[in-house]
Design a protein around this motif. Structure first.
Motif, short mmCIF file in Angstrom:
data_model
loop_
_atom_site.label_atom_id
_atom_site.label_comp_id
_atom_site.label_asym_id
_atom_site.label_seq_id
_atom_site.Cartn_x
_atom_site.Cartn_y
_atom_site.Cartn_z
N GLY A 50 10.63 -26.00 10.30
CA GLY A 50 9.48 -27.09 10.73
C GLY A 50 8.14 -26.61 10.02
N SER A 51 7.02 -27.49 10.14
CA SER A 51 5.74 -27.32 9.48
C SER A 51 5.12 -25.89 10.35
N ASP A 52 5.55 -25.66 11.43
CA ASP A 52 4.56 -24.88 12.12
C ASP A 52 5.36 -23.79 12.86
N LYS A 53 6.88 -24.15 12.74
CA LYS A 53 7.66 -23.35 13.48
C LYS A 53 9.18 -23.13 12.99
N VAL A 54 9.68 -22.07 13.36
CA VAL A 54 11.06 -22.09 12.84
C VAL A 54 12.06 -21.90 14.12
N LEU A 55 12.85 -22.95 14.55
CA LEU A 55 13.54 -22.96 15.61
C LEU A 55 14.97 -22.22 15.52
N SER A 56 15.24 -21.48 16.47
CA SER A 56 16.35 -20.81 16.53
C SER A 56 17.50 -21.52 17.32
N LEU A 57 18.55 -22.15 16.95
CA LEU A 57 19.43 -22.85 17.97
C LEU A 57 20.07 -21.71 18.66
N LYS A 58 20.15 -20.47 18.33
CA LYS A 58 21.07 -19.40 19.43
C LYS A 58 19.77 -19.23 20.22
N SER A 59 18.60 -18.90 19.88
CA SER A 59 17.57 -18.65 20.95
C SER A 59 17.13 -19.69 21.94
N GLU A 60 17.58 -20.82 21.22
CA GLU A 60 17.25 -22.00 22.36
C GLU A 60 18.62 -22.24 23.37
N GLY A 61 19.60 -21.55 23.06
CA GLY A 61 20.67 -21.78 23.87
C GLY A 61 21.51 -23.20 23.46
N LEU A 62 21.53 -23.24 22.21
CA LEU A 62 21.81 -24.59 21.72
C LEU A 62 23.28 -24.34 20.93
N MET A 63 24.01 -23.17 20.76
CA MET A 63 25.06 -22.72 20.29
C MET A 63 25.61 -21.59 20.82
#
Length: 213
Positions: free
Chosen positions: A200-213
């Motif tokens: 994103g513009s201010d953040k790189v979201l990790s699906l693994k870190s977020e528990g989404l995979m």
């Protein structure tokens, strides 16, 4: 521009704002109204990352040819430096390095792109490739093509990423569905999908870190 240059020389370039940095850069080749051009560029492309990632044809609507080339060179240097940081790293324990690399490659792009890091058995980089380019809100991703390429390069694992030009890195339902389909297909072939990052513009979201995979 001269006053800004003196501040940078006396203190440090890190104290300069985005518009001041861009002003100095443009003043080196387009001396006419460099500050005005810097302000217009930042507004048009939504920030410094967007300016550097803009198409040359779009840049030429606002600056001269030399400035457009220089801006693209700055981005290319940044991309090569971030790519060099991946070499020899244990990428599963270097998530910040991987996120920084994807951010450098994709932040500010006007269209979605899909990239893949292919890793060997030691979780080191074999190759990184862009495997899809699309529109402002969609990049076509075909799990079979990603996995076909993984087998071609002899990969044991992969980390994928794509950007959201809107700036919001939160995953869509389609993002989650694609991640599951790719992960399941990879597992069936004895490969591991370690992470899916969204830039994103201010953040790189990790699906693994977020528990989404």
């Amino acid at each position: 521009a001269e006053a800004v240059r003196q501040v940078a020389a006396r203190m440090d370039s890190a104290v300069l704002s985005d518009v001041e940095i861009l002003n100095l850069h443009l003043a080196a080749s387009d001396r006419d109204d460099a500050l005005g051009n810097a302000e217009r560029l930042l507004e048009r492309f939504g920030g410094l990352s967007g300016v550097l990632a803009a198409d040359v044809a779009e840049l030429l609507r606002h600056v001269g040819p030399q400035s457009a080339v220089n801006l693209k060179l700055v981005r290319e240097i940044a991309c090569r430096v971030s790519a060099a940081c991946l070499a020899g790293s244990q990428l599963l324990t270097s998530s910040r390095t991987v996120a920084d690399y994807f951010a450098t490659q994709m932040r500010g792009l006007p269209r979605e792109e899909f990239w893949t890091l292919f890793l060997d058995k030691r979780n080191q980089l074999i190759v990184v490739e862009r495997l899809g380019q699309g529109t402002t809100d969609h990049a076509p991703v075909y799990p079979r093509e990603v996995l076909r390429r993984a087998l071609e390069v002899g990969a044991s694992a992969l980390i994928v990423a794509h950007n959201h030009p809107s700036g919001d890195p939160d995953p869509s339902r389609a993002d989650l569905q694609m991640t599951k389909a790719l992960g399941d297909a990879a597992k069936a072939l004895g490969l591991a999908l370690w992470d899916h990052m969204i830039v994103g513009s201010d953040k790189v979201l990790s699906l693994k870190s977020e528990g989404l995979m």
